[in-house]
Design a protein around this motif. Structure first.
Motif, PDB file in Angstrom:
ATOM      1  N   VAL A  69       0.840  -1.204   0.000  1.00 40.37           N
ATOM      2  CA  VAL A  69       0.000   0.000   0.000  1.00 40.37           C
ATOM      3  C   VAL A  69       0.872   1.249   0.000  1.00 40.37           C
ATOM      4  O   VAL A  69       0.602   2.217  -0.723  1.00 40.37           O
ATOM      5  CB  VAL A  69      -0.957  -0.001   1.209  1.00 40.37           C
ATOM      6  CG1 VAL A  69      -1.635   1.350   1.363  1.00 40.37           C
ATOM      7  CG2 VAL A  69      -2.007  -1.101   1.054  1.00 40.37           C
ATOM      8  N   GLU A  70       1.919   1.249   0.797  1.00 46.67           N
ATOM      9  CA  GLU A  70       2.820   2.406   0.833  1.00 46.67           C
ATOM     10  C   GLU A  70       3.460   2.636  -0.531  1.00 46.67           C
ATOM     11  O   GLU A  70       3.596   3.771  -0.984  1.00 46.67           O
ATOM     12  CB  GLU A  70       3.889   2.199   1.901  1.00 46.67           C
ATOM     13  CG  GLU A  70       3.348   2.291   3.321  1.00 46.67           C
ATOM     14  CD  GLU A  70       4.382   1.928   4.367  1.00 46.67           C
ATOM     15  OE1 GLU A  70       5.504   1.487   3.991  1.00 46.67           O
ATOM     16  OE2 GLU A  70       4.079   2.062   5.569  1.00 46.67           O
ATOM     17  N   ARG A  71       3.850   1.557  -1.200  1.00 50.73           N
ATOM     18  CA  ARG A  71       4.469   1.704  -2.521  1.00 50.73           C
ATOM     19  C   ARG A  71       3.483   2.269  -3.529  1.00 50.73           C
ATOM     20  O   ARG A  71       3.773   3.221  -4.244  1.00 50.73           O
ATOM     21  CB  ARG A  71       4.985   0.348  -3.006  1.00 50.73           C
ATOM     22  CG  ARG A  71       5.498   0.360  -4.445  1.00 50.73           C
ATOM     23  CD  ARG A  71       5.870  -1.035  -4.904  1.00 50.73           C
ATOM     24  NE  ARG A  71       7.001  -1.541  -4.151  1.00 50.73           N
ATOM     25  CZ  ARG A  71       7.391  -2.808  -4.184  1.00 50.73           C
ATOM     26  NH1 ARG A  71       6.708  -3.690  -4.907  1.00 50.73           N
ATOM     27  NH2 ARG A  71       8.438  -3.205  -3.501  1.00 50.73           N
ATOM     28  N   TRP A  72       2.289   1.666  -3.592  1.00 46.43           N
ATOM     29  CA  TRP A  72       1.305   2.097  -4.581  1.00 46.43           C
ATOM     30  C   TRP A  72       0.730   3.468  -4.267  1.00 46.43           C
ATOM     31  O   TRP A  72       0.264   4.167  -5.175  1.00 46.43           O
ATOM     32  CB  TRP A  72       0.204   1.050  -4.716  1.00 46.43           C
ATOM     33  CG  TRP A  72       0.621  -0.090  -5.588  1.00 46.43           C
ATOM     34  CD1 TRP A  72       1.031  -1.329  -5.184  1.00 46.43           C
ATOM     35  CD2 TRP A  72       0.726  -0.085  -7.002  1.00 46.43           C
ATOM     36  NE1 TRP A  72       1.365  -2.093  -6.272  1.00 46.43           N
ATOM     37  CE2 TRP A  72       1.192  -1.364  -7.400  1.00 46.43           C
ATOM     38  CE3 TRP A  72       0.471   0.878  -7.984  1.00 46.43           C
ATOM     39  CZ2 TRP A  72       1.395  -1.706  -8.740  1.00 46.43           C
ATOM     40  CZ3 TRP A  72       0.681   0.538  -9.318  1.00 46.43           C
ATOM     41  CH2 TRP A  72       1.138  -0.736  -9.682  1.00 46.43           C
ATOM     42  N   SER A  73       0.763   3.870  -3.014  1.00 45.22           N
ATOM     43  CA  SER A  73       0.270   5.210  -2.679  1.00 45.22           C
ATOM     44  C   SER A  73       1.126   6.289  -3.334  1.00 45.22           C
ATOM     45  O   SER A  73       0.662   7.410  -3.541  1.00 45.22           O
ATOM     46  CB  SER A  73       0.245   5.407  -1.160  1.00 45.22           C
ATOM     47  OG  SER A  73       1.556   5.559  -0.639  1.00 45.22           O
TER      48      SER A  73
ATOM     49  N   ILE B 149      -4.792   3.333   3.207  1.00 43.06           N
ATOM     50  CA  ILE B 149      -4.544   4.464   2.314  1.00 43.06           C
ATOM     51  C   ILE B 149      -4.948   5.766   2.989  1.00 43.06           C
ATOM     52  O   ILE B 149      -4.226   6.778   2.908  1.00 43.06           O
ATOM     53  CB  ILE B 149      -5.307   4.259   0.994  1.00 43.06           C
ATOM     54  CG1 ILE B 149      -4.688   3.078   0.230  1.00 43.06           C
ATOM     55  CG2 ILE B 149      -5.304   5.526   0.140  1.00 43.06           C
ATOM     56  CD1 ILE B 149      -5.517   2.583  -0.919  1.00 43.06           C
ATOM     57  N   GLU B 150      -6.081   5.763   3.656  1.00 37.81           N
ATOM     58  CA  GLU B 150      -6.535   6.978   4.349  1.00 37.81           C
ATOM     59  C   GLU B 150      -5.569   7.353   5.465  1.00 37.81           C
ATOM     60  O   GLU B 150      -5.309   8.542   5.699  1.00 37.81           O
ATOM     61  CB  GLU B 150      -7.940   6.757   4.897  1.00 37.81           C
ATOM     62  CG  GLU B 150      -9.006   6.723   3.811  1.00 37.81           C
ATOM     63  CD  GLU B 150     -10.380   6.347   4.351  1.00 37.81           C
ATOM     64  OE1 GLU B 150     -11.379   6.841   3.803  1.00 37.81           O
ATOM     65  OE2 GLU B 150     -10.445   5.559   5.322  1.00 37.81           O
ATOM     66  N   ASP B 151      -5.000   6.370   6.148  1.00 35.20           N
ATOM     67  CA  ASP B 151      -4.033   6.662   7.203  1.00 35.20           C
ATOM     68  C   ASP B 151      -2.782   7.336   6.636  1.00 35.20           C
ATOM     69  O   ASP B 151      -2.167   8.184   7.289  1.00 35.20           O
ATOM     70  CB  ASP B 151      -3.626   5.380   7.940  1.00 35.20           C
ATOM     71  CG  ASP B 151      -4.743   4.834   8.814  1.00 35.20           C
ATOM     72  OD1 ASP B 151      -5.694   5.583   9.104  1.00 35.20           O
ATOM     73  OD2 ASP B 151      -4.668   3.653   9.201  1.00 35.20           O
ATOM     74  N   LEU B 152      -2.402   6.946   5.405  1.00 35.87           N
ATOM     75  CA  LEU B 152      -1.237   7.553   4.759  1.00 35.87           C
ATOM     76  C   LEU B 152      -1.552   8.947   4.222  1.00 35.87           C
ATOM     77  O   LEU B 152      -0.649   9.763   4.046  1.00 35.87           O
ATOM     78  CB  LEU B 152      -0.754   6.664   3.607  1.00 35.87           C
ATOM     79  CG  LEU B 152      -0.087   5.341   3.991  1.00 35.87           C
ATOM     80  CD1 LEU B 152       0.121   4.497   2.745  1.00 35.87           C
ATOM     81  CD2 LEU B 152       1.234   5.582   4.708  1.00 35.87           C
ATOM     82  N   GLY B 153      -2.817   9.195   3.936  1.00 40.62           N
ATOM     83  CA  GLY B 153      -3.211  10.490   3.376  1.00 40.62           C
ATOM     84  C   GLY B 153      -2.959  10.608   1.885  1.00 40.62           C
ATOM     85  O   GLY B 153      -3.001  11.705   1.326  1.00 40.62           O
ATOM     86  N   ARG B 154      -2.731   9.493   1.211  1.00 40.35           N
ATOM     87  CA  ARG B 154      -2.500   9.506  -0.234  1.00 40.35           C
ATOM     88  C   ARG B 154      -2.775   8.096  -0.766  1.00 40.35           C
ATOM     89  O   ARG B 154      -2.633   7.129  -0.014  1.00 40.35           O
ATOM     90  CB  ARG B 154      -1.053   9.925  -0.541  1.00 40.35           C
ATOM     91  CG  ARG B 154      -0.007   8.982   0.024  1.00 40.35           C
ATOM     92  CD  ARG B 154       1.408   9.376  -0.348  1.00 40.35           C
ATOM     93  NE  ARG B 154       2.316   8.283   0.001  1.00 40.35           N
ATOM     94  CZ  ARG B 154       2.980   8.176   1.138  1.00 40.35           C
ATOM     95  NH1 ARG B 154       2.849   9.112   2.063  1.00 40.35           N
ATOM     96  NH2 ARG B 154       3.787   7.148   1.369  1.00 40.35           N
ATOM     97  N   PRO B 155      -3.144   7.995  -2.043  1.00 39.23           N
ATOM     98  CA  PRO B 155      -3.546   9.060  -2.953  1.00 39.23           C
ATOM     99  C   PRO B 155      -4.968   9.523  -2.653  1.00 39.23           C
ATOM    100  O   PRO B 155      -5.587   9.052  -1.696  1.00 39.23           O
ATOM    101  CB  PRO B 155      -3.464   8.374  -4.324  1.00 39.23           C
ATOM    102  CG  PRO B 155      -3.819   6.954  -4.023  1.00 39.23           C
ATOM    103  CD  PRO B 155      -3.201   6.674  -2.673  1.00 39.23           C
ATOM    104  N   ARG B 156      -5.476  10.413  -3.490  1.00 42.35           N
ATOM    105  CA  ARG B 156      -6.836  10.895  -3.291  1.00 42.35           C
ATOM    106  C   ARG B 156      -7.850   9.770  -3.506  1.00 42.35           C
ATOM    107  O   ARG B 156      -7.692   8.940  -4.391  1.00 42.35           O
ATOM    108  CB  ARG B 156      -7.147  12.021  -4.287  1.00 42.35           C
ATOM    109  CG  ARG B 156      -6.508  13.344  -3.942  1.00 42.35           C
ATOM    110  CD  ARG B 156      -6.734  14.349  -5.040  1.00 42.35           C
ATOM    111  NE  ARG B 156      -5.975  13.986  -6.236  1.00 42.35           N
ATOM    112  CZ  ARG B 156      -6.003  14.677  -7.381  1.00 42.35           C
ATOM    113  NH1 ARG B 156      -6.762  15.740  -7.485  1.00 42.35           N
ATOM    114  NH2 ARG B 156      -5.268  14.308  -8.406  1.00 42.35           N
TER     115      ARG B 156
END
Length: 205
Positions: A95-99, A154-161
């Protein structure tokens, strides 16, 4: 795996797949062939996309059944390995990579009854096409839960939209127009920001 050009990505991803395979062997049932392909897709497809993007001046790449779909499929398959700490760590890393690779995620949804009607009316096969309502609702709920697991990361990372739409109330053409406008505005703002920072040279006139 059907195209020879994709096999280098399969071979590159196999070493990273080994720990999950070992965990799956210890906690049976094993991941299915389709699930293994989802793992490889999620781990390797960004390399393919980068290669394909090289040399392109402009344009937008739209992924239908992209990495979030793949991660959700692994979760709703409910294999024991997907409930392990090893899988959770791998999922977080993916998830971090794809974000960083994706500009936006378009989430299309509708009320349960609408989804079940669409499943029954589709020409393609589906696990609950023609099934009892309770079975259909259970599958829809399982899918919502699986997507929720990934989207929360994804929401925790704040990206992407995240661009969310109710397809029962908003026509497809209107959704497409709004998504295109949102992404084109974002691209223009990003280009302007890079120009101000001196990262993008103006085109010669």
């Amino acid at each position: 795996t059907r195209l020879p050009a994709h096999w280098p990505y399969v071979l590159h991803g196999l070493p990273g797949l080994a720990p999950l395979l070992a965990a799956s062997a210890r906690n049976r049932p094993l991941l299915s062939w389709d699930e293994l392909k989802f793992v490889l897709y999620t781990a390797e497809w960004h390399r393919y996309l980068r290669y394909e993007r090289d040399g392109r001046v402009s344009g937008m790449v739209v992924l239908d059944q992209g990495p979030v779909f793949a991660l959700a499929c692994l979760a709703w398959g409910r294999k024991p390995v997907t409930r392990s700490s090893r899988f959770a760590t791998w999922q977080q890393r993916m998830v971090e990579r794809w974000s960083l690779e994706l500009d936006a995620l378009v989430v299309l949804d509708a009320p349960d009854e609408t989804l079940l009607t669409r499943i029954d009316e589709r020409t393609q096969k589906h696990d609950v096409k023609g099934a009892e309502r309770a079975q259909g609702l259970e599958l829809v709920e399982r899918h919502r839960w699986a997507y929720g697991q990934v989207l929360r990361l994804i929401e925790d990372l704040g990206r992407p939209r995240l661009l969310r739409y109710d397809t029962a109330t908003m026509p497809a053409a209107a959704i497409a127009a709004e998504v295109a406008e949102t992404l084109s505005v974002g691209a223009r703002e990003s280009d302007e920001g890079r120009k101000m920072a001196g990262d993008v040279r103006p085109e010669p006139t």
